[in-house]
Design an enzyme around this catalytic site. Structure first.
Site, PDB file in Angstrom:
ATOM      1  CE  LYS A 266      -5.395  -7.662  -8.605  1.00  0.00           C
ATOM      2  NZ  LYS A 266      -4.041  -7.056  -8.690  1.00  0.00           N
ATOM      3  CG  ASP A 271      -4.739  -2.265 -11.301  1.00  0.00           C
ATOM      4  OD1 ASP A 271      -5.091  -1.148 -10.857  1.00  0.00           O
ATOM      5  OD2 ASP A 271      -3.727  -2.882 -10.901  1.00  0.00           O
ATOM      6  CE  LYS A 278      -1.565  -0.993 -12.738  1.00  0.00           C
ATOM      7  NZ  LYS A 278      -0.308  -1.291 -12.043  1.00  0.00           N
ATOM      8  CG  ASP A 289      -4.932  -6.759 -11.983  1.00  0.00           C
ATOM      9  OD1 ASP A 289      -4.110  -7.663 -11.730  1.00  0.00           O
ATOM     10  OD2 ASP A 289      -5.047  -5.723 -11.303  1.00  0.00           O
ATOM     11  CG  ASP A 348      -1.233   0.466  -9.302  1.00  0.00           C
ATOM     12  OD1 ASP A 348      -2.184  -0.287  -9.602  1.00  0.00           O
ATOM     13  OD2 ASP A 348      -0.237   0.631 -10.019  1.00  0.00           O
ATOM     14  CD  GLU A 350      -5.307  -3.291  -7.819  1.00  0.00           C
ATOM     15  OE1 GLU A 350      -4.345  -2.527  -7.669  1.00  0.00           O
ATOM     16  OE2 GLU A 350      -5.269  -4.306  -8.547  1.00  0.00           O
ATOM     17  NE  ARG A 352      -0.395  -5.100  -2.034  1.00  0.00           N
ATOM     18  CZ  ARG A 352       0.917  -4.902  -2.126  1.00  0.00           C
ATOM     19  NH1 ARG A 352       1.624  -4.603  -1.051  1.00  0.00           N
ATOM     20  NH2 ARG A 352       1.527  -4.987  -3.283  1.00  0.00           N
TER      21      ARG A 352
END
Ligand code: BES
Ligand code: MN
Ligand code: ZN
Length: 497
Positions: A266, A271, A278, A289, A348, A350, A352
């Site tokens: 990833k 993020d 968030k 991230d 959030d 995201e 996956r």
């Protein structure tokens, strides 16, 4: 920092400091006894004065050593006189190196390979010296005006017996390769989101090909992803002004028709959560991230440096997750490359969304196995803390091999169940799948989501949300799980031959 192996007796090496271990019963390690007749007397004195009790990781620096040519001597406590656990061995190394961050110390000789460690051979010990020292002297100074570093240590000499030279050299090669992979991953991860963008990550991957001829890189642009039908991945990057990249790295160490190990990392360079924004506190840490992507690059670098006879493909979906006017909205339904539709109930979740299309794309390489690594869920931190990475997968042999590699590399993983009962939580009223599974078992439902896209190969997922970086005062990337992946690749090669 450079590392070398030395078979000459430690007392004739010229260096700024020698590291010697001593047990609670005041017994020195063999190289210490050999060092000088005086040393045992000196040690006894230090014990008598109460300056050292020999507990694990305790240290005393003697900066004058009468009756010998030694500049400085660092005594490190080894605890009871019996084989150490691997973890305590690392503790001792970390304690030693923490005492060597002084400008006057530029070279050290270390004979801590004399110590018996449970179930560990000399190559492992040499490797750990390199890895632990490397980790300790790492500093991120790229963006500081004052680049003065706290450590001036340049040379580490690892002393071993003549007969152990071959094994020690093997450990050295592995240690240096893994340490370099870890450093590479840390440097990238510690960069802020405004510098380390998807474009920057892609450039850094391309940069690697200059030094490692067996690595090749090509990058899929958003237009390529549109052609491939990666509607899920693209829905995330639509919320950001930075163009997304799918970085494809290939390391060819084996013959071309050998099926590769595919590593998917990833690479979310920031993020914010998107429209499901968030909270502000600690949001800066979401620059990390992309640690999965950085670790894939680090692992490929390490494999190339060790010249492992194996084929590896690294796939890094890279994007930002931002709340632009065109961003995903809760309730939006997107179509993945696999054809499955996904209801985005929380923008959030995201990771996956970008991983699922990449996992479908991975089929193109006819993988032997696929491992993805992702800072995927805060729930993983709740479940496992910052000690092991979470492990889930559809193949017991693969999972067991990763557990074993994690133990050997001191980069542990803990397996969680991927049972079908949990799939219930991902049902959507309007699409094939929802992208979140409610508040229970968040790490498991995230892996359940991915499992819909990994049916055609053996697959394992590492949730590195708790292990890829440290928070708080020591905030910084760890480079995990580069050691674990490197060990897994080494084990595979050893099994084959
Ligand atoms: N990158 C985060 C996961 C994360 C959060 C890692 C905190 C480390 C520390 C991921 O994209 C995310 O936001 N996950 C959500 C999932 C939820 C919406 C189902 C989370 O964990 O809150
Ligand atoms: Mn997120
Ligand atoms: Zn994320």
């Amino acid at each position: 920092m450079d590392y070398s192996i030395e078979t000459r007796p430690i007392e004739i090496l010229s260096c700024d400091c020698i590291i010697i271990g001593v047990y609670q019963n005041q017994q020195l390690i063999p190289s210490g006894t050999a060092l000088s007749d005086n040393l045992q007397k000196l040690t006894t004195k230090v014990f008598k004065r109460g300056d050292l009790s020999g507990k694990i990781g305790e240290t005393v620096m003697l900066n004058v050593v009468p009756g010998s040519g030694v500049e400085r001597l660092l005594l490190v406590g080894l605890g009871e006189n019996k084989p150490l656990s691997a973890k305590n061995y690392r503790k001792i190394l970390a304690a030693a190196i923490a005492n060597l961050k002084k400008p006057a110390i530029k070279s050290v000789a270390c004979s801590l390979t004399d110590i018996a460690v449970e179930n560990c051979n000399l190559a492992w010990k040499v490797r750990q010296i390199v890895e632990v020292f490397n980790d300790a002297v790492y500093q991120f100074t790229a963006l500081k005006s004052d680049k003065e570093t706290e450590s001036k240590l340049q040379h580490v000499t690892i002393a071993v017996a003549e007969s152990d030279l071959g094994e020690a050299k093997q450990g050295l090669v592995q240690g240096i390769a893994i340490a370099e992979g870890v450093n590479f991953a840390k440097q990238l991860a510690d960069l802020p989101g405004n510098i380390c963008t998807p474009t920057y990550l892609a450039e850094q991957a391309a940069e690697l090909t200059k030094n490692y001829l067996e690595i090749s890189v090509h990058v899929l642009e958003e237009s390529d992803m549109t052609t491939l039908g990666m509607g899920s991945f693209l829905s995330v990057s639509r919320g950001s002004r930075q163009p997304a990249k799918l970085i494809v790295m290939e390391y060819q160490g084996d013959e071309i028709r050998a099926k590769p190990v595919v590593l998917v990392g990833k690479g979310l360079t920031f993020d914010s959560g998107g429209i499901s924004l968030k909270p502000g506190l600690g949001m800066d840490e979401m620059k990390y991230d992309m640690c999965g992507g950085a670790a894939v690059m680090g692992a490929l670098l390490a494999a190339a440096k060790m010249q492992l006879p194996i084929n590896i493909v690294g796939l890094i979906p890279s994007s930002e997750n931002m709340p632009d006017g065109d961003a995903n909205k809760p309730g939006d339904i997107v179509t993945s490359m696999s054809g499955k539709t996904i209801e985005v109930l929380n923008t959030d979740a995201e990771g996956r969304l970008i991983l699922c299309d990449t996992l479908t794309y991975a089929e193109k390489f006819h993988p032997d196995i696929v491992i993805d690594l992702a800072t995927l869920t805060g729930a993983c931190l709740v479940a496992l803390g910052r000690v092991p990475s979470g492990l889930l997968g559809n193949d017991d042999d693969l999972c067991n091999a990763l557990i074993k590699a994690g133990e050997a590399a001191c980069d542990s993983v803990w397996r969680l169940p991927l049972w079908e009962e949990y799939q219930e939580q991902l049902k959507s009223n309007f699409a094939d799948l929802a992208n979140i599974g409610g508040k229970d078992a968040g790490t498991i439902t995230a892996a359940c989501f991915l499992s819909h896209f990994t049916k055609n190969y053996r697959w394992a997922h590492l949730d590195i949300a708790g292990t890829a970086w440290r928070s708080g005062q020591n905030k910084g990337a760890t480079g995990r799980p580069v050691p674990l992946l490197s060990q897994y690749l080494i084990d595979r090669v050893n099994e084959k031959h």
